[in-house]
Design a protein around this motif. Structure first.
Motif, mmCIF file in Angstrom:
data_model
loop_
_atom_site.group_PDB
_atom_site.id
_atom_site.type_symbol
_atom_site.label_atom_id
_atom_site.label_comp_id
_atom_site.label_asym_id
_atom_site.label_seq_id
_atom_site.Cartn_x
_atom_site.Cartn_y
_atom_site.Cartn_z
ATOM 1 N N ASP A 184 0.815 -1.219 0.000
ATOM 2 C CA ASP A 184 0.000 0.000 0.000
ATOM 3 C C ASP A 184 0.841 1.259 0.000
ATOM 4 O O ASP A 184 0.359 2.327 -0.402
ATOM 5 C CB ASP A 184 -0.929 -0.004 1.221
ATOM 6 N N ASP A 185 2.088 1.170 0.463
ATOM 7 C CA ASP A 185 2.973 2.340 0.490
ATOM 8 C C ASP A 185 3.735 2.527 -0.810
ATOM 9 O O ASP A 185 4.620 3.390 -0.883
ATOM 10 C CB ASP A 185 3.975 2.212 1.648
ATOM 11 N N GLY A 186 3.457 1.726 -1.827
ATOM 12 C CA GLY A 186 4.172 1.850 -3.082
ATOM 13 C C GLY A 186 5.348 0.895 -3.157
ATOM 14 O O GLY A 186 5.633 0.139 -2.218
ATOM 15 N N PRO A 187 6.076 0.909 -4.267
ATOM 16 C CA PRO A 187 7.212 -0.007 -4.420
ATOM 17 C C PRO A 187 8.397 0.411 -3.560
ATOM 18 O O PRO A 187 8.665 1.597 -3.367
ATOM 19 C CB PRO A 187 7.533 0.092 -5.916
ATOM 20 N N ARG A 188 9.121 -0.578 -3.059
ATOM 21 C CA ARG A 188 10.337 -0.341 -2.291
ATOM 22 C C ARG A 188 11.135 -1.636 -2.262
ATOM 23 O O ARG A 188 10.627 -2.709 -2.603
ATOM 24 C CB ARG A 188 10.027 0.106 -0.867
ATOM 25 N N LYS A 226 17.250 2.725 6.282
ATOM 26 C CA LYS A 226 18.340 3.445 6.949
ATOM 27 C C LYS A 226 18.064 4.935 6.810
ATOM 28 O O LYS A 226 18.248 5.526 5.743
ATOM 29 C CB LYS A 226 19.686 3.083 6.309
ATOM 30 N N THR A 227 17.612 5.532 7.887
ATOM 31 C CA THR A 227 17.185 6.936 7.830
ATOM 32 C C THR A 227 18.350 7.905 7.876
ATOM 33 O O THR A 227 18.207 9.059 7.465
ATOM 34 C CB THR A 227 16.238 7.222 8.997
ATOM 35 N N LEU A 228 19.507 7.486 8.372
ATOM 36 C CA LEU A 228 20.660 8.376 8.449
ATOM 37 C C LEU A 228 21.319 8.458 7.072
ATOM 38 O O LEU A 228 21.775 7.451 6.531
ATOM 39 C CB LEU A 228 21.664 7.872 9.493
ATOM 40 N N LEU A 229 21.378 9.669 6.497
ATOM 41 C CA LEU A 229 21.919 9.868 5.163
ATOM 42 C C LEU A 229 23.394 10.233 5.243
ATOM 43 O O LEU A 229 23.825 10.932 6.164
ATOM 44 C CB LEU A 229 21.154 10.970 4.428
ATOM 45 N N ASP A 230 24.147 9.780 4.250
ATOM 46 C CA ASP A 230 25.561 10.141 4.184
ATOM 47 C C ASP A 230 25.714 11.533 3.582
ATOM 48 O O ASP A 230 24.757 12.156 3.131
ATOM 49 C CB ASP A 230 26.314 9.105 3.350
ATOM 50 N N ARG A 231 26.947 12.028 3.560
ATOM 51 C CA ARG A 231 27.187 13.405 3.119
ATOM 52 C C ARG A 231 26.871 13.591 1.640
ATOM 53 O O ARG A 231 26.323 14.628 1.243
ATOM 54 C CB ARG A 231 28.647 13.782 3.394
ATOM 55 N N LEU A 262 16.969 9.654 -5.967
ATOM 56 C CA LEU A 262 15.928 8.668 -5.688
ATOM 57 C C LEU A 262 16.487 7.244 -5.674
ATOM 58 O O LEU A 262 16.045 6.404 -4.882
ATOM 59 C CB LEU A 262 14.815 8.780 -6.731
ATOM 60 N N THR A 263 17.464 6.960 -6.515
ATOM 61 C CA THR A 263 18.082 5.629 -6.502
ATOM 62 C C THR A 263 18.827 5.396 -5.198
ATOM 63 O O THR A 263 18.780 4.294 -4.634
ATOM 64 C CB THR A 263 19.034 5.496 -7.699
ATOM 65 N N ARG A 264 19.536 6.406 -4.707
ATOM 66 C CA ARG A 264 20.229 6.275 -3.422
ATOM 67 C C ARG A 264 19.249 6.019 -2.282
ATOM 68 O O ARG A 264 19.501 5.185 -1.403
ATOM 69 C CB ARG A 264 21.041 7.539 -3.136
ATOM 70 N N LEU A 265 18.137 6.736 -2.290
ATOM 71 C CA LEU A 265 17.143 6.526 -1.235
ATOM 72 C C LEU A 265 16.500 5.147 -1.351
ATOM 73 O O LEU A 265 16.186 4.521 -0.330
ATOM 74 C CB LEU A 265 16.081 7.619 -1.306
ATOM 75 N N ARG A 299 16.537 1.529 1.328
ATOM 76 C CA ARG A 299 15.276 0.879 1.729
ATOM 77 C C ARG A 299 14.217 1.883 2.173
ATOM 78 O O ARG A 299 13.358 1.570 2.994
ATOM 79 C CB ARG A 299 15.503 -0.132 2.846
ATOM 80 N N TRP A 300 14.248 3.112 1.657
ATOM 81 C CA TRP A 300 13.200 4.072 1.977
ATOM 82 C C TRP A 300 11.925 3.677 1.247
ATOM 83 O O TRP A 300 11.951 3.072 0.180
ATOM 84 C CB TRP A 300 13.624 5.473 1.554
ATOM 85 N N SER A 301 10.785 4.043 1.819
ATOM 86 C CA SER A 301 9.492 3.803 1.194
ATOM 87 C C SER A 301 9.020 5.082 0.514
ATOM 88 O O SER A 301 9.576 6.174 0.721
ATOM 89 C CB SER A 301 8.471 3.344 2.234
ATOM 90 N N GLN A 302 7.958 4.951 -0.288
ATOM 91 C CA GLN A 302 7.455 6.107 -1.026
ATOM 92 C C GLN A 302 6.908 7.198 -0.107
ATOM 93 O O GLN A 302 7.181 8.386 -0.343
ATOM 94 C CB GLN A 302 6.391 5.653 -2.023
ATOM 95 N N PRO A 303 6.166 6.891 0.970
ATOM 96 C CA PRO A 303 5.729 7.972 1.875
ATOM 97 C C PRO A 303 6.891 8.689 2.563
ATOM 98 O O PRO A 303 6.802 9.894 2.821
ATOM 99 C CB PRO A 303 4.842 7.233 2.887
#
Length: 677
Positions: A203-207, A213-218, A241-244, A248-252
Motif C-alpha cells: 500500500d505504500d508503493g514499491p520499495r 536506513k534513515t541516516l543519510l551520508d554526506r 531517488l536511486t540512493r534513497l 530501503r526508503w518507502s514512497q511515503p
C-alpha cells in the motif's frame, strides 16, 4: 489526428546542439525540422493512440518485440511497427476507434512492463506522454522510419481512428491476454550469490525489502540540499531517488521530503517543475507533482533492484560470513602442514589455493569460474603449472571440480573434513562456530593473501635455469621463505622459526637466505635481549644482585654467569628481515626482469586467438542465405538504416592454401596488433 492542438519540440543549445528538452508549441501546419513529439492523450487523459516504446538500452529488443506482436495478434488489434531512430529501438503504434480511458491504458502499460524488460511505459502513464511520430528526426541523426507495413497507405489506414478497426473491447482482451502470461519475479540477486532481495509492492508503493536506513551520508545530503545545474536537473533527481531506494526508503518517506522547500528547490526540483525556455523551469501543481513523483519513484526502485549490493552491505551478508569462515579454516589447515608445500610442487599448489581463496573473499562465493591463465598471472606461475596444481588440489580434497558452463573451469572450495590429513589442527581453530565481525576478518585475510601472492608474483622468484633467452630467478621455494619475512615485517625471524613455518630443512633455508642476502633482498640482524637471571631471579633489564641484596659487581660485570650464557646464546642465533624495496633492482641485476609481463602478453595473444577462432566457427556454422556484407547505404543517405548485422564487419580468419585455419598467421597478426597498440 493529434488529440491536442499542440506538439512538443526539442530546443537547441548555444552551440547548435539539441538539448533533448522539449517545450510545448502550437500545432504547426508543417512538420518541424528538428526533433518533435505528438501527445498520445488529450488534456482530459483520454488516449487516441498507444505507443509501446521498446528501448535497446534496456536489453535485447527482438524477443520483446516478438512477444508484443503476438499479444496484439491474439487480441485482434491492427498495429504499425517503426524504427525509433536510435541504434535498435522500436515503436509499436496502435490506434483506437474511440478514446480510451486512462485506467485501462495504465493497466495495460503496467502489465506489459512486468513481462517486457525493454518497454519504457512511462509515457503511457504520464499526462505529458509524447512520442516522436514516424518521420520525425532523431537528435543524434536519422529518423523514425516505417518498418511494417511497408506501404505508407496501409500504415496510414491503421493509424487513422476511423479506419483502424480497433474497438475498445479489443484493448480489454489485450489486457486479459497480457495478464494471463506469467510475469517473472522482480527480484534482486546479491553479489554474494546467497539471499535474494525482492522488490516489495504494498500500500505504500514499491520499495526494496529490508530495514530503512534513515541516516543519510554526506553525498546523498549534498544532492538533496543543493540546487542542481540547469542541464542536470533530471539526472540529479534520478541519482538521489536511486540512493534513497537502496537505503530501503518507502514512497511515503520520500514524499515527506517534498513538504520542505529546501528539498523541493534542491535535488527534488525535477519532480516539482518541467523544462521551460533555457534555464527557466515551469512549476507544476500538486496533482502533477504527485503523478510525476510516483512514476519516477517506481522507475528508480526498479533500476535499484537490478544493481549489485554495495560493498558495505556485502561484508555483512550471511553468505560472505560462511565463505570467510571456510577460507580461514582452509588457511589454518594449510599452515598446519607446511611439509605439504615444501615438496617440489608445493609452492605452486599453495599459490593456486591462495588465488582461489582470494577470489572467493572478493566475490563472496566459494564456487568460482577461473581459467588457468588468469590464475597463473595472479600467482606468478605458468599456465601448465597452474593446471597441474589444480589437479593435485582436487586429488587432495582442497578443491572440487564443478560443472563447467563456459570456457573457464569451475572450482569449489571444500571444507576440511575428518578424512582430511590436516583435520585435527583445523578443527581446533573454531571457525565454524560464531564467527567474529565479518568485515574485520575479511580485511585481514585479504591483506594476508594479497601480500603472499605479491611476493610470489615478483620476477626475482621466477622459476627456471638460465638459458640464452631467459635468466633464471631464485625459484618459488625462495619466494615461500621470503613470504614469511614479509608477513612478519614487524619483527625479525630466526632460522629455526622460518624452518618451522615453511617445512624446509635448515640447510635449505640458509642457502636461499644466503642468495637473497647477496642481492640485498634480505638482511641479517643480530638480536641481543635481556633475560631473567636464573641465579638471582632478577627481572629483564635489572642488574643482578647477591644473596644479601647488593648489586653484583664482580670484575666489572653486573650479571651472573648463567645470565651471560643466555645472552650469548641469543646473540649467536641469526635473525633475518626483508627489504621489499629491493625486489625490482635485484630482478634486474639477476637478469629476470619482465618475466611476468612476457607471460601476460603471451596469454593475451592466446586468449584473443581462441576468441577469434570461436567466432570463426560460429560464422562457419551459421546459415549464409540472405546474409549481406559490405556497405549497404549511400554515402549521402541521411536516414539511418537498421539491420541485424554486427556493428563491425567480421574479420576473416587466415586460411592456408587448402582452406584450413592458419593459426600461426593469426597469432602473428594478433602479436603485431598488440605490439602497436
Amino acid at each position: 489526428m493529434s488529440p491536442r492542438l499542440s506538439v512538443r519540440v526539442d530546443t537547441k543549445t548555444a552551440e547548435g546542439r539539441w538539448r533533448h528538452q522539449y517545450v510545448e508549441r502550437a500545432l504547426p501546419g508543417m512538420a518541424p525540422r528538428g526533433p518533435y513529439a505528438v501527445y498520445l492523450s488529450s488534456a482530459f487523459r483520454l488516449f487516441r493512440w498507444l505507443c509501446f516504446d521498446l528501448d535497446d538500452k534496456r536489453g535485447d529488443v527482438g524477443p520483446d518485440l516478438a512477444t508484443l506482436l503476438r499479444w496484439l495478434d491474439e487480441a485482434g488489434l491492427a498495429f504499425v511497427v517503426a524504427a525509433s531512430g536510435s541504434a535498435g529501438g522500436r515503436h509499436v503504434w496502435v490506434a483506437a476507434e474511440t478514446l480510451l480511458e486512462r485506467t485501462l491504458v495504465e493497466s495495460i502499460a503496467v502489465a506489459a512492463a512486468k513481462r517486457l524488460p525493454t518497454l519504457d511505459y512511462g509515457l503511457l502513464k504520464s499526462r505529458t506522454g509524447a512520442v516522436r511520430p514516424i518521420g520525425a528526426p532523431h537528435r543524434n541523426g536519422g529518423r523514425s522510419e516505417l518498418l511494417w507495413p511497408a506501404e505508407p497507405g496501409r500504415a496510414a489506414d491503421r493509424l487513422t481512428p476511423a479506419t483502424c478497426g480497433n474497438p475498445s473491447e479489443a484493448f480489454v482482451r489485450l489486457l486479459l491476454i497480457i495478464d494471463a502470461s506469467p510475469a517473472p519475479e522482480q527480484v534482486r540477486p546479491q553479489v554474494a550469490g546467497g539471499d535474494w532481495c525482492a522488490e516489495v509492492i504494498n500500500d505504500d508503493g514499491p520499495r526494496l525489502a529490508g530495514t530503512p536506513k534513515t541516516l543519510l551520508d554526506r553525498e546523498t545530503m549534498a544532492l538533496l540540499t543543493r540546487r542542481p545545474p540547469a542541464d542536470r536537473v533530471s539526472e540529479v533527481c534520478g541519482s538521489l531517488l536511486t540512493r534513497l531506494a537502496l537505503r530501503r526508503w518507502s514512497q511515503p518517506m520520500v514524499a515527506r521530503l517534498l513538504d520542505d522547500r529546501r528539498y523541493r528547490e534542491g535535488g527534488l526540483l525535477h519532480l516539482c517543475t518541467s523544462p521551460g525556455l533555457g534555464p527557466l523551469r515551469v512549476l507544476l501543481d500538486e496533482a502533477e507533482v504527485e503523478e510525476k513523483f510516483g512514476r519516477q519513484w517506481e522507475r528508480c526502485v526498479r533500476y535499484a533492484a537490478k544493481l549489485p549490493v554495495p560493498q558495505e552491505s556485502l561484508e555483512w551478508t550471511k553468505q560472505l560470513a560462511e565463505v570467510i569462515a571456510l577460507v580461514e579454516q582452509l588457511q589454518q589447515a594449510a599452515d598446519a602442514c607446511p611439509q605439504r608445500w615444501a615438496m617440489k610442487s608445493g609452492p605452486a599448489d599453495r599459490a593456486a589455493l591462495d588465488v582461489v581463496c582470494l577470489l572467493a573473499l572478493r566475490s563472496g562465493n566459494a564456487v568460482l569460474d577461473l581459467d588457468v591463465r588468469r590464475a597463473a598471472l595472479a600467482a606468478g606461475y605458468g599456465r601448465s603449472t597452474m593446471s597441474r596444481s589444480f589437479r593435485r588440489l582436487r586429488l587432495d580434497s582442497w578443491l572440487a571440480r564443478g560443472e563447467d558452463t563456459g570456457p573457464a573451469h569451475t572450482h569449489e572450495l571444500l571444507p576440511v573434513t575428518a578424512a582430511h590429513p590436516a583435520f585435527p589442527l583445523a578443527a581446533r581453530g573454531g571457525t565454524q562456530g560464531n564467527p567474529p565481525p565479518v568485515g574485520e576478518h575479511r580485511r585481514r585475510l585479504l591483506s594476508l593473501l594479497e601480500t603472499r601472492l605479491a611476493a610470489s608474483q615478483a620476477d626475482l622468484f621466477s622459476h627456471g635455469r638460465a638459458t640464452a633467452e631467459h635468466s633464471g630467478g631464485l625459484g618459488h621455494h625462495a619466494s615461500r621463505i621470503y613470504q614469511q619475512l614479509v608477513l612478519h615485517a614487524d619483527r625479525a625471524l630466526s632460522l629455526a622459526e622460518i624452518c618451522q613455518r615453511t617445512g624446509y630443512r635448515p640447510r635449505t633455508v640458509a642457502t636461499h637466505l644466503g642468495r637473497m642476502r647477496d642481492l640485498l633482498v634480505a638482511t641479517r640482524a643480530v638480536m641481543t635481549a635481556h633475560h631473567e637471571c636464573p641465579t638471582c631471579r632478577a627481572a629483564p633489564g635489572d642488574r643482578c644482585r647477591t644473596a644479601t641484596g647488593v648489586v653484583l659487581r664482580r670484575r666489572g660485570a653486573d650479571q651472573h654467569t648463567a645470565r651471560q650464557d643466555l645472552a650469548a646464546g641469543r646473540s649467536s642465533t641469526p635473525y633475518y628481515r626483508s627489504r621489499p624495496g629491493a625486489l625490482v633492482a635485484a630482478a634486474k641485476a639477476k637478469g629476470c626482469w619482465g618475466v611476468t609481463a612476457s607471460h601476460a602478453r603471451r596469454y593475451a595473444v592466446e586468449t584473443e586467438l581462441y576468441r577469434w577462432w570461436k567466432r570463426e566457427e560460429e560464422w562457419m556454422h551459421a546459415p549464409k542465405k540472405g546474409t549481406r556484407t559490405g556497405v549497404q547505404t549511400h554515402k549521402d543517405q541521411t536516414a539511418q538504416v537498421l539491420t541485424t548485422l554486427a556493428r563491425h564487419p567480421r574479420r576473416r580468419y587466415p586460411r592456408t592454401a587448402d582452406g584450413r585455419g592458419d593459426h600461426a598467421a593469426a597469432r602473428a597478426r594478433i602479436e603485431r596488433r598488440i605490439a602497436t597498440a
